[in-house]
Design a protein around this motif. Structure first.
Motif, PDB file in Angstrom:
ATOM      1  N   PHE A   1       0.848  -1.189   0.000  1.00 52.85           N
ATOM      2  CA  PHE A   1       0.000   0.000   0.000  1.00 52.85           C
ATOM      3  C   PHE A   1       0.882   1.237   0.000  1.00 52.85           C
ATOM      4  N   SER A   2       0.280   2.355  -0.353  1.00 57.85           N
ATOM      5  CA  SER A   2       0.978   3.645  -0.345  1.00 57.85           C
ATOM      6  C   SER A   2       0.336   4.539   0.695  1.00 57.85           C
ATOM      7  N   PHE A   3       1.181   5.306   1.390  1.00 56.14           N
ATOM      8  CA  PHE A   3       0.690   6.226   2.409  1.00 56.14           C
ATOM      9  C   PHE A   3       1.532   7.479   2.354  1.00 56.14           C
ATOM     10  N   LEU A   4       0.912   8.590   2.074  1.00 51.80           N
ATOM     11  CA  LEU A   4       1.587   9.891   1.982  1.00 51.80           C
ATOM     12  C   LEU A   4       2.764   9.841   1.004  1.00 51.80           C
ATOM     13  N   GLY A   5       2.572   9.159  -0.095  1.00 54.41           N
ATOM     14  CA  GLY A   5       3.609   9.095  -1.114  1.00 54.41           C
ATOM     15  C   GLY A   5       4.694   8.069  -0.851  1.00 54.41           C
ATOM     16  N   MET A   6       4.598   7.327   0.234  1.00 54.42           N
ATOM     17  CA  MET A   6       5.584   6.294   0.534  1.00 54.42           C
ATOM     18  C   MET A   6       4.989   4.936   0.186  1.00 54.42           C
ATOM     19  N   ASN A   7       5.742   4.130  -0.508  1.00 52.21           N
ATOM     20  CA  ASN A   7       5.303   2.785  -0.855  1.00 52.21           C
ATOM     21  C   ASN A   7       5.825   1.801   0.186  1.00 52.21           C
ATOM     22  N   PHE A   8       4.938   0.960   0.700  1.00 54.90           N
ATOM     23  CA  PHE A   8       5.310  -0.003   1.728  1.00 54.90           C
ATOM     24  C   PHE A   8       5.272  -1.416   1.157  1.00 54.90           C
ATOM     25  N   SER A   9       6.410  -2.099   1.267  1.00 50.32           N
ATOM     26  CA  SER A   9       6.486  -3.507   0.894  1.00 50.32           C
ATOM     27  C   SER A   9       6.571  -4.327   2.180  1.00 50.32           C
ATOM     28  N   ILE A  10       6.688  -5.632   2.035  1.00 49.30           N
ATOM     29  CA  ILE A  10       6.795  -6.494   3.222  1.00 49.30           C
ATOM     30  C   ILE A  10       8.052  -6.149   4.015  1.00 49.30           C
ATOM     31  N   VAL A  11       9.150  -5.948   3.317  1.00 45.56           N
ATOM     32  CA  VAL A  11      10.414  -5.630   3.985  1.00 45.56           C
ATOM     33  C   VAL A  11      10.325  -4.269   4.679  1.00 45.56           C
ATOM     34  N   THR A  12       9.744  -3.294   3.997  1.00 43.94           N
ATOM     35  CA  THR A  12       9.610  -1.960   4.584  1.00 43.94           C
ATOM     36  C   THR A  12       8.711  -1.993   5.817  1.00 43.94           C
ATOM     37  N   LEU A  13       7.620  -2.747   5.732  1.00 42.79           N
ATOM     38  CA  LEU A  13       6.734  -2.864   6.894  1.00 42.79           C
ATOM     39  C   LEU A  13       7.436  -3.526   8.069  1.00 42.79           C
ATOM     40  N   PHE A  14       8.244  -4.540   7.793  1.00 39.17           N
ATOM     41  CA  PHE A  14       8.972  -5.216   8.865  1.00 39.17           C
ATOM     42  C   PHE A  14       9.946  -4.259   9.553  1.00 39.17           C
ATOM     43  N   VAL A  15      10.736  -3.540   8.767  1.00 47.35           N
ATOM     44  CA  VAL A  15      11.726  -2.619   9.343  1.00 47.35           C
ATOM     45  C   VAL A  15      11.025  -1.480  10.081  1.00 47.35           C
ATOM     46  N   THR A  16       9.964  -0.936   9.499  1.00 50.32           N
ATOM     47  CA  THR A  16       9.220   0.147  10.156  1.00 50.32           C
ATOM     48  C   THR A  16       8.581  -0.340  11.447  1.00 50.32           C
ATOM     49  N   GLY A  17       8.021  -1.545  11.431  1.00 47.29           N
ATOM     50  CA  GLY A  17       7.443  -2.113  12.649  1.00 47.29           C
ATOM     51  C   GLY A  17       8.490  -2.339  13.725  1.00 47.29           C
ATOM     52  N   LEU A  18       9.649  -2.813  13.334  1.00 45.71           N
ATOM     53  CA  LEU A  18      10.737  -3.028  14.279  1.00 45.71           C
ATOM     54  C   LEU A  18      11.186  -1.708  14.912  1.00 45.71           C
ATOM     55  N   LEU A  19      11.377  -0.684  14.078  1.00 44.95           N
ATOM     56  CA  LEU A  19      11.783   0.621  14.601  1.00 44.95           C
ATOM     57  C   LEU A  19      10.710   1.225  15.499  1.00 44.95           C
ATOM     58  N   THR A  20       9.454   1.017  15.156  1.00 46.33           N
ATOM     59  CA  THR A  20       8.355   1.524  15.985  1.00 46.33           C
ATOM     60  C   THR A  20       8.331   0.820  17.335  1.00 46.33           C
ATOM     61  N   TYR A  21       8.508  -0.492  17.339  1.00 41.92           N
ATOM     62  CA  TYR A  21       8.562  -1.252  18.590  1.00 41.92           C
ATOM     63  C   TYR A  21       9.687  -0.745  19.494  1.00 41.92           C
ATOM     64  N   LEU A  22      10.873  -0.566  18.924  1.00 40.79           N
ATOM     65  CA  LEU A  22      12.013  -0.094  19.711  1.00 40.79           C
ATOM     66  C   LEU A  22      11.792   1.335  20.195  1.00 40.79           C
ATOM     67  N   SER A  23      11.192   2.165  19.366  1.00 35.33           N
ATOM     68  CA  SER A  23      10.938   3.553  19.740  1.00 35.33           C
ATOM     69  C   SER A  23       9.901   3.650  20.848  1.00 35.33           C
ATOM     70  N   ILE A  24       8.865   2.831  20.789  1.00 33.80           N
ATOM     71  CA  ILE A  24       7.853   2.837  21.851  1.00 33.80           C
ATOM     72  C   ILE A  24       8.478   2.416  23.176  1.00 33.80           C
ATOM     73  N   GLY A  25       9.351   1.426  23.129  1.00 30.52           N
ATOM     74  CA  GLY A  25      10.062   1.028  24.348  1.00 30.52           C
ATOM     75  C   GLY A  25      10.917   2.156  24.892  1.00 30.52           C
ATOM     76  N   ALA A  26      11.575   2.906  24.008  1.00 31.75           N
ATOM     77  CA  ALA A  26      12.404   4.028  24.447  1.00 31.75           C
ATOM     78  C   ALA A  26      11.549   5.148  25.041  1.00 31.75           C
ATOM     79  N   ILE A  27      10.400   5.432  24.423  1.00 29.44           N
ATOM     80  CA  ILE A  27       9.511   6.475  24.940  1.00 29.44           C
ATOM     81  C   ILE A  27       8.986   6.092  26.322  1.00 29.44           C
ATOM     82  N   MET A  28       8.739   4.798  26.522  1.00 31.93           N
ATOM     83  CA  MET A  28       8.245   4.327  27.810  1.00 31.93           C
ATOM     84  C   MET A  28       9.349   4.271  28.865  1.00 31.93           C
ATOM     85  N   GLY A  29      10.593   4.504  28.454  1.00 34.69           N
ATOM     86  CA  GLY A  29      11.700   4.480  29.405  1.00 34.69           C
ATOM     87  C   GLY A  29      12.188   3.078  29.712  1.00 34.69           C
ATOM     88  N   LYS A  30      11.978   2.159  28.786  1.00 35.79           N
ATOM     89  CA  LYS A  30      12.387   0.770  28.995  1.00 35.79           C
ATOM     90  C   LYS A  30      13.507   0.407  28.042  1.00 35.79           C
TER      91      LYS A  30
END
Length: 141
Positions: free
Chosen positions: A95-124
Motif C-alpha cells: 500500500f501507499s501512504f503519503l507518497g511512501m510505498n510499503f512492501s513487506i520488507v519496509t513494513l517489517f523494518v518500520t514495525g521493528l523501529l516503531t517497537y524499539l521507539s515505543i520502548g524508548a519512549i516508555m523508558g524501557k
C-alpha cells in the motif's frame, strides 16, 4: 538489562527515538557532542544509541549478503525464476501512504523501529533476541 538509574530524562527518550528512525545518525551525533564536552552517556541512552547503530549496520550487512546470494543464485536456470519471484513478492508494494510505498520488507523494518521507539519512549530497555544480549554484554565491559 536492569535499570541502574531510575530517572530517565525526556531528552534521552527523544534522542533514543530519533536515533532509531535515523538509523543511528542522531545518536552518533549526540555521542560525538557528548565526547567533545567530555560527558558520558547514561546507560539508558547509551543502550538505545548503540542498539540503533548496531541494527543499522546489521540491516546493511544482511541486505548486502542477500544481494550477493541472489546474484549468485541468478546463474542457476530454474532457481533464477524462483528467486526472482520471491524477490518480487518481497518488494511488491502492499500500500501507499503519503507518497511512501510499503512492501513487506519496509513494513517489517518500520514495525521493528516503531517497537524499539515505543520502548524508548516508555523508558524501557527494548528487547530483541540476540541483538539486545550483544548490546548488553558490550555495555558491561
Amino acid at each position: 538489562m536492569s535499570q541502574n538509574n531510575p530517572i530517565i530524562y525526556p531528552i534521552e527518550k527523544i534522542i533514543s527515538v530519533l536515533s532509531y528512525y535515523t538509523f543511528g545518525f542522531a545518536g552518533l551525533v549526540y555521542l560525538i557532542i557528548a565526547m567533545v564536552k567530555k560527558q558520558g552517556l547514561r546507560p539508558f541512552l547509551r543502550y538505545h544509541v548503540f542498539m540503533s547503530i548496531f541494527l543499522s549496520l546489521l540491516i546493511f550487512v544482511v541486505s548486502k549478503v542477500l544481494i550477493l546470494v541472489i546474484d549468485i543464485l541468478g546463474y542457476i536456470p530454474f532457481v533464477k525464476a524462483v528467486v526472482f519471484s520471491i524477490t518480487m513478492m518481497a518488494q511488491a508494494t502492499l500500500f501507499s501512504f503519503l507518497g511512501m510505498n510499503f512492501s513487506i520488507v519496509t513494513l517489517f523494518v518500520t514495525g521493528l523501529l516503531t517497537y524499539l521507539s515505543i520502548g524508548a519512549i516508555m523508558g524501557k530497555y527494548s528487547y530483541l533476541p540476540w541483538v539486545s544480549e550483544v548490546i548488553s554484554y558490550n555495555m558491561r565491559q
